[in-house]
Design a protein around this motif. Structure first.
Motif, PDB file in Angstrom:
ATOM      1  N   ILE A 110     -14.512  -6.594   2.757  1.00  0.00           N
ATOM      2  CA  ILE A 110     -13.740  -6.411   1.513  1.00  0.00           C
ATOM      3  C   ILE A 110     -14.678  -6.386   0.307  1.00  0.00           C
TER       4      ILE A 110
ATOM      5  N   SER B 176       0.831  -1.204   0.000  1.00  0.00           N
ATOM      6  CA  SER B 176       0.000   0.000   0.000  1.00  0.00           C
ATOM      7  C   SER B 176       0.866   1.255   0.000  1.00  0.00           C
TER       8      SER B 176
ATOM      9  N   LEU C  58      -3.788 -13.232   0.505  1.00  0.00           N
ATOM     10  CA  LEU C  58      -3.800 -12.462   1.747  1.00  0.00           C
ATOM     11  C   LEU C  58      -3.870 -13.382   2.952  1.00  0.00           C
TER      12      LEU C  58
ATOM     13  N   PHE D 146      -7.256  -3.476   1.999  1.00  0.00           N
ATOM     14  CA  PHE D 146      -6.711  -4.666   2.653  1.00  0.00           C
ATOM     15  C   PHE D 146      -6.061  -4.299   3.991  1.00  0.00           C
ATOM     16  N   ARG D 147      -5.273  -3.241   3.989  1.00  0.00           N
ATOM     17  CA  ARG D 147      -4.571  -2.843   5.212  1.00  0.00           C
ATOM     18  C   ARG D 147      -5.558  -2.460   6.303  1.00  0.00           C
TER      19      ARG D 147
ATOM     20  N   PHE E 123      -4.534 -11.231  -5.528  1.00  0.00           N
ATOM     21  CA  PHE E 123      -3.844 -11.053  -4.254  1.00  0.00           C
ATOM     22  C   PHE E 123      -4.042 -12.292  -3.392  1.00  0.00           C
TER      23      PHE E 123
ATOM     24  N   ASN F  14      -8.456  -3.495   6.770  1.00  0.00           N
ATOM     25  CA  ASN F  14      -9.183  -4.668   7.257  1.00  0.00           C
ATOM     26  C   ASN F  14      -8.267  -5.675   7.943  1.00  0.00           C
TER      27      ASN F  14
ATOM     28  N   THR G  53     -14.645 -10.080   7.842  1.00  0.00           N
ATOM     29  CA  THR G  53     -13.602  -9.354   7.107  1.00  0.00           C
ATOM     30  C   THR G  53     -13.798  -9.521   5.603  1.00  0.00           C
TER      31      THR G  53
ATOM     32  N   LEU H 289      -5.408  -7.111   6.938  1.00  0.00           N
ATOM     33  CA  LEU H 289      -4.851  -8.182   6.109  1.00  0.00           C
ATOM     34  C   LEU H 289      -3.480  -7.792   5.578  1.00  0.00           C
ATOM     35  N   THR H 290      -2.617  -8.780   5.444  1.00  0.00           N
ATOM     36  CA  THR H 290      -1.305  -8.558   4.856  1.00  0.00           C
ATOM     37  C   THR H 290      -1.218  -9.289   3.517  1.00  0.00           C
ATOM     38  N   ILE H 291      -0.551  -8.682   2.553  1.00  0.00           N
ATOM     39  CA  ILE H 291      -0.414  -9.257   1.217  1.00  0.00           C
ATOM     40  C   ILE H 291       0.813 -10.159   1.192  1.00  0.00           C
TER      41      ILE H 291
ATOM     42  N   THR I 277      -5.081  -1.644  -2.048  1.00  0.00           N
ATOM     43  CA  THR I 277      -4.203  -2.110  -0.965  1.00  0.00           C
ATOM     44  C   THR I 277      -4.528  -1.414   0.358  1.00  0.00           C
TER      45      THR I 277
END
Length: 452
Positions: free
Chosen positions: A404, A142, A387, A362-363, A385, A365, A400, A367-369, A359
């Motif tokens: 998304i 991100s 995750l 995701f962050r 992606f 929420n 979650t 979550l890591t990629i 991104t």
């Protein structure tokens, strides 16, 4: 003396080209020999790296290697591959068959040498390629996307891998204003400085670099090389890193001696997945090992690979330290292509800042990629992606996933969650686990060679 040595290298190279022209590779594609797969046989003059070149062509065409036999003793190379498409069907498309024959039957699959020049530079008038390695952490992609968006760079294509708290990425960008490569040296330098600052992190780990990539670089091979150069195979990385942190998911790798024929033998078992053969052969090739004989057998769940190797200097593995390093590097090569956890596929109209927005969702929420594949075509962005929960190894919660879907809306094509079952505990350690496999494969090898 240096001049004569250089001339000798040139002569050797020209002689090799002449030999290849006199003995071009022979490619046979057979849909009758096997009921469930297309059989591809390649016969060619042998040279270091040719196995990887053949495997790379098949992998880039999205073909699945279900079985394979390789042999390259002496000056001749022979490979037999059983392949299917992603749906498990034989290869019947005439254009695709013709392409395979042309690609493997000429020097077209011989790759140019890779260059590693420092800095970010345009690789062509159309695109600028950026290589990045650094410390992985939640929200990193991100931040990278935000830097590029703020500098009016549009991401055309990108691939990112994480493993053992390290990250590597190859990103292709264009200038938003011109739609072509970023060429201003001052602007490139500023982007590089910003990306380096983002990648370094604040935990005192190894400093990151941002490097230019030539436009002919094969992205996935380059990612393996970058991760290897960054020593992601070493243990002791900070917790919360790549998939290699979970000991129950590790592939099972053994390296033993075949003293009768002066080979080292690799026996490898792990969960099957696409591009697995490419990942292992790529690692062996870039570590300067030569595969003289090999067998691949991919079942419904588990893949088995067996390679008889020597170093390019002609010697087998000579020390326990080298043996352990090879095992760790093969484990890392398999683990880097993370495919577990939550898979999210998105498709939408491309625009500057799109990746930054995705991104960020995701962050926010939690979550890591772990891995990402980003591409654009015809003005559309198609992104995949992989995750995981940034705070644990547990499955991503349903609420979650719902969040998304709600925030990303119509761009969501698919959301799929998968988990890897733990490997069974085997008493006696790796030696016990592989003893019967090793004994059987060595005995089989002796029988085959005794009749050759």
């Amino acid at each position: 003396m240096m001049m004569s040595h250089h001339l000798a290298e040139v002569d050797d190279d020209e002689y090799s080209k002449l030999i290849r022209r006199m003995n071009p590779p022979r490619v046979v594609i057979d849909n009758e020999a096997c009921e469930i797969a297309t059989v591809i046989r390649v016969d060619s003059i042998n040279k270091h790296g040719i196995l990887l070149e053949v495997v790379q062509v098949l992998t880039d065409l999205d073909l699945i290697i279900t079985k394979a036999y390789m042999s390259s003793d002496g000056s001749w190379f022979m490979d037999v591959f059983n392949v299917t498409d992603r749906d498990g069907n034989k290869v019947r498309d005439k254009e695709l068959i013709s392409y395979i024959q042309k690609s493997l039957g000429t020097d077209a699959c011989f790759f140019p040498k890779l260059s590693n020049s420092a800095g970010i530079t345009p690789s062509s008038k159309e695109h600028t390629f950026i290589e990045m390695t650094g410390t992985d952490r939640p929200g990193l992609l991100s931040e990278i996307c935000a830097v590029l968006a703020n500098r009016n760079c549009n991401v055309v294509k990108a691939e990112l891998w994480t493993h053992n708290s390290r990250v590597a990425a190859v990103v292709c960008v264009t200038d938003d204003a011109t739609g072509r490569a970023v060429e201003d040296p001052d602007r490139l330098s500023a982007i590089e400085d910003l990306l380096c600052n983002v990648l370094k992190g604040d935990d005192g780990s190894r400093a990151a670099t941002a490097l230019s990539a030539g436009h002919n670089t094969h992205t996935e091979r380059r990612l393996h090389q970058m991760m290897f150069g960054d020593r992601d195979y070493e243990s002791g990385a900070a917790s919360g890193g790549g998939s290699g942190d979970d000991k129950s998911r590790k592939p099972q790798v053994a390296v033993v001696d075949c003293s009768e024929k002066d080979y080292s033998v690799i026996i490898l078992r792990c969960k099957d997945r696409p591009k697995l053969v490419f990942d292992t052969v790529c690692t062996l090739t870039d570590m300067q090992y030569v595969v003289f004989h090999g067998t691949v057998d991919a079942g419904d769940e588990e893949a088995y690979q067996e390679y008889y190797i020597r170093h390019v200097d002609g010697h087998p593995i000579s020390s326990e330290a080298e043996r352990q390093r090879l095992i760790k590097c093969l484990e890392a090569a398999i683990e880097r292509r993370f495919t577990e956890g939550l898979e999210v596929v998105l498709r939408t109209q491309d625009r500057v800042g799109l990746l930054s927005e995705i991104t960020r969702v995701f962050r926010e929420n939690g979550l890591t990629i772990r891995r990402a594949e980003i591409s654009t075509e015809g003005g559309k962005a198609l992104d995949t992606f992989y995750l995981s929960d940034a705070s644990s190894c547990d499955a991503v919660e349903a609420k979650t996933i719902d969040s998304i879907r709600r925030e990303l809306g119509a761009m969501v094509v698919r959301v799929k969650q998968s988990r890897v079952p733990a490997s069974p505990e085997v008493s006696g350690g790796p030696g016990f686990l592989f003893s019967s496999l090793v004994k059987a494969s060595l005995q089989s090898f002796r029988l085959v060679r005794s009749y050759s």
